[in-house]
Design an enzyme around this catalytic site. Sequence first.
Site, short mmCIF file in Angstrom:
data_model
loop_
_atom_site.label_atom_id
_atom_site.label_comp_id
_atom_site.label_asym_id
_atom_site.label_seq_id
_atom_site.Cartn_x
_atom_site.Cartn_y
_atom_site.Cartn_z
N SER A 122 0.83 -1.20 0.00
CA SER A 122 0.00 0.00 0.00
C SER A 122 0.86 1.25 0.00
O SER A 122 1.96 1.26 0.57
CB SER A 122 -0.86 -0.02 1.26
OG SER A 122 -1.44 1.24 1.47
N TYR A 146 -1.62 -0.02 10.28
CA TYR A 146 -1.92 -0.65 8.99
C TYR A 146 -0.72 -0.50 8.03
O TYR A 146 -0.21 -1.47 7.49
CB TYR A 146 -3.18 -0.04 8.35
CG TYR A 146 -3.34 -0.45 6.91
CD1 TYR A 146 -3.72 -1.74 6.58
CD2 TYR A 146 -3.06 0.45 5.87
CE1 TYR A 146 -3.82 -2.13 5.25
CE2 TYR A 146 -3.16 0.06 4.55
CZ TYR A 146 -3.54 -1.23 4.24
OH TYR A 146 -3.62 -1.62 2.94
N LYS A 150 2.22 -3.36 6.54
CA LYS A 150 2.59 -3.61 5.15
C LYS A 150 4.10 -3.41 4.96
O LYS A 150 4.76 -4.18 4.24
CB LYS A 150 1.81 -2.67 4.22
CG LYS A 150 0.31 -2.93 4.20
CD LYS A 150 -0.01 -4.24 3.49
CE LYS A 150 -1.48 -4.60 3.55
NZ LYS A 150 -1.79 -5.88 2.90
#
Length: 328
Positions: A122, A146, A150
């Site tokens: 992302s 989050y 990643k």
Amino acid sequence: MGLKDPIRVVVTGGAGYIGSHVAKLLVKRGYEVLVIDNLASSSGKNLLYGEFYPLDLANEEGLCELFREKMPDVVMHFAAYIVVPESVEHPLKYYYNNVGNTLRLLSAMQRAGIKNFIFSSSAAVYGIPESIPVEETAPLNPISPYGESKAMVEKILRDMSLAGELRYVSLRYFNVAGADPEGEIGPTYTQPTHLILRALKTAKGEFPFLEIYGTDYPTPDGTCVRDYIHVMDLAEAHILAMEYLLSGGSSEVLNCGYGKGHSVREVVKLAKAVTGIDFEVRETGRRPGDPPVLVAKVEKIKRVLGFRPKYEDLFLIIKHAWEWERKN
Ligand code: UDP
């Protein structure tokens, strides 16, 4: 496998938004698809392509057994939690699933001898980029668990690749939107947080008004700017990445966007134009953790994969999303 057997691809999270579009495109191109999904965040409505295995990625033994039996050529890993504010509130939930279960998946692959991996990364790994468009070589400064989850997986993949344990392509998605132009599949979030979906659901009357989170950003119209990419173009990028790995390509990290930014206000205007509905919009304060501008530098994916988008038009993206919304 015999010479004529089709390439076999595992798609984790294949019942979800992006995974289901990729599964469809893979099947249409003649690849054999095994979908692994625990249906934690999706209804199963999008399970139209590939053979479905209702497995949880925490179940390493189950994964290993399946991999040893089926010996897939590639694993594409979409399954993850994706809601940024939720990750700030519940970091362990995010690290456990997005990092912990990815480790179990990688371990199962290693035990079965599967060495090709495509990872759903992302733009959140960049945090608030120092320069725009942001290049793959920019420093990684995620500002949420989050994004951190990643970035952590990317680091693990890099080390495994350096050690010769696998080859991978990590695709850093910018803002993915739209739906299957054939209308078979689309986003099925029960609690959508993304701008385009919220705008369309507001047009439909599911929400009384749309909020614009912040109008005092240092951007031309004061609202945040994002690089929206059509989900089918993103799906195509996965196929290209897979073919690249299967033909011996080395590990790569690639931005997935169009390299063009659109403000929140522009999206709202287009959503009104597409739907023909003048829904209510309220300007509110900033949402924590939003970078003012996030636009990809896209030369690398074009060069390495020969990526040529087909749906590079925000109106069309919103139109396909709207066609799906109206039907569902
Ligand atoms: N946004 C907004 N109203 C909404 C949802 C999103 O103003 O109801 C803004 C959000 O603050 C961000 C942009 O739209 O600037 C894109 O947000 P989204 O959640 O779609 O994707 P993100 O960029 O966070 O991945």
